[in-house]
Design a protein around this motif. Structure first.
Motif, PDB file in Angstrom:
ATOM      1  N   ALA A   5       5.714   7.744   1.752  1.00 38.72           N
ATOM      2  CA  ALA A   5       4.651   6.754   1.956  1.00 38.72           C
ATOM      3  C   ALA A   5       3.955   6.399   0.642  1.00 38.72           C
ATOM      4  CB  ALA A   5       3.636   7.248   2.982  1.00 38.72           C
ATOM      5  N   ALA A  45      -0.031   2.627   6.172  1.00 35.01           N
ATOM      6  CA  ALA A  45       1.148   3.484   6.265  1.00 35.01           C
ATOM      7  C   ALA A  45       0.735   4.949   6.271  1.00 35.01           C
ATOM      8  CB  ALA A  45       2.092   3.233   5.089  1.00 35.01           C
ATOM      9  N   TYR A  73       1.502  -1.118  10.717  1.00 35.17           N
ATOM     10  CA  TYR A  73       1.323   0.254  10.252  1.00 35.17           C
ATOM     11  C   TYR A  73       2.723   0.853  10.147  1.00 35.17           C
ATOM     12  CZ  TYR A  73      -1.483   4.439   9.487  1.00 35.17           C
ATOM     13  OH  TYR A  73      -2.118   5.517   8.930  1.00 35.17           O
ATOM     14  N   LEU A  74       3.117   1.230   8.932  1.00 33.00           N
ATOM     15  CA  LEU A  74       4.460   1.728   8.662  1.00 33.00           C
ATOM     16  C   LEU A  74       4.477   3.250   8.610  1.00 33.00           C
ATOM     17  CD1 LEU A  74       5.274  -0.704   5.725  1.00 33.00           C
ATOM     18  CD2 LEU A  74       5.730  -1.038   8.168  1.00 33.00           C
TER      19      LEU A  74
END
Length: 137
Positions: free
Chosen positions: A15, A64, A8-9
């Motif tokens: 994003a 993200a 998970y960024l």
């Protein structure tokens, strides 16, 4: 749905562009939800991404979000491991073990989008998110 583990960024306002780029790289289906979509339609951050998920034909899942206002964003350390699914008992068990001896940033509890969600950092400094899918209507 079986539980899944994936990266998970975190981003600071980019994003959407990043996830569109990763979609171009890996292909697949991209779902984007903004802060405005989940209850803050008139806010200054309404167009920022609260949650994005890319699922690819190769079986990759990448998630993200843009960090919420007030949260620090540090490029290079902006990755968290996400555990998600609908097996309440398994995921709560993982949460208990991961958060023991670590720190809890968001307690594991029901959220505005209907899921049970929590964020913690384990005793080794690895950040985790656990999301238990709520009943689908």
């Amino acid at each position: 749905m079986a539980s899944r583990l994936n990266p998970y960024l975190s981003f600071d306002g980019t994003a959407r562009q990043a996830m569109e780029f990763y979609k171009d790289v890996f292909g697949g289906t991209l779902a984007l939800n903004t802060y405005g979509d989940v209850g803050q339609p008139g806010g200054a951050d309404a167009d920022r991404i609260m949650h994005a998920m890319l699922e690819t034909p190769s079986g990759f899942t990448l998630m993200a979000a843009d960090v919420p206002p007030g949260m620090e964003h540090t490029p290079g350390t902006n990755i968290t491991v996400s555990l998600s699914g609908d097996d309440d008992a398994d995921l709560r068990g993982y949460w208990e073990k991961l958060s023991a001896g670590g720190s809890v940033a968001v307690p594991l509890e029901k959220q505005m989008w209907g899921d049970v969600f929590g964020m913690c950092t384990d005793r080794f400094g690895i950040p985790w998110m656990v999301d238990i899918t709520g009943p689908q209507s």
